[in-house]
Design a protein around this motif. Sequence first.
Motif, PDB file in Angstrom:
ATOM      1  N   HIS A  30       0.916  -1.305   0.048  1.00  0.00           N
ATOM      2  CA  HIS A  30       0.003   0.051  -0.024  1.00  0.00           C
ATOM      3  C   HIS A  30       0.732   1.536   0.092  1.00  0.00           C
ATOM      4  N   HIS A  31       2.066   1.198   0.372  1.00  0.00           N
ATOM      5  CA  HIS A  31       2.937   2.182   0.224  1.00  0.00           C
ATOM      6  C   HIS A  31       4.284   2.224  -0.378  1.00  0.00           C
ATOM      7  N   HIS A  33       6.707   2.524  -3.698  1.00  0.00           N
ATOM      8  CA  HIS A  33       6.425   3.319  -4.775  1.00  0.00           C
ATOM      9  C   HIS A  33       7.408   2.490  -5.925  1.00  0.00           C
ATOM     10  N   HIS A  57       0.185   3.348  -4.760  1.00  0.00           N
ATOM     11  CA  HIS A  57       1.383   4.265  -4.891  1.00  0.00           C
ATOM     12  C   HIS A  57       2.590   3.848  -5.876  1.00  0.00           C
TER      13      HIS A  57
END
Length: 182
Positions: A30-31, A33, A57
């Motif tokens: 979820h985070h 990149h 992301h």
Amino acid sequence: FSTITRDGTLRSCTNAECQRIVTAISGHLHHIHILDLSFNDRQAGIIFSGLIDKAPHLERLGIYLEGEHPNAEWIVTPHRIFSHQAPQIKHLQLENMFPSFHGVMFGDLQELSITGSGICVPIGSVSAMFAACPGLRSVSLRHFAIAERDPEMNTVKWQTPQLQHHALYHLSQHATLYMLSH
């Protein structure tokens, strides 16, 4: 995935080790990149089973299937990867893999790089790839062929209005001519 042993040699991870790594990655999708994964055929199922959660992301994804696959079929990325929720991907690099565009839109994808092992790709797969990526600005295709007698060869056209750069390396002559005609 591989690990370095105490004596400095590189060895392939066991399935249990691979599962622990994938669990850690999936818990943070979820985070994340940027995600680059390099693995072998034996680990592919474990890896992809851990990439089913959303990756809102994720901007850059690299999937590298180790080894040569000259007589095999393309290994296709699972259509359920990231639950179809990775809207920020702008850069996709695949080695010995071909993207599945079943139910997935990569409208924001700007750069695509695919390297194969001389494996033949159906023209319908190439067409689906371009149709799913209307914002594509740069494409690099290496070491693959397009079936010369594919019935869709003369009828399929795609539009990539933003494509500014294409690099075609070691494609079959037929594939190169076909790609340049679009």
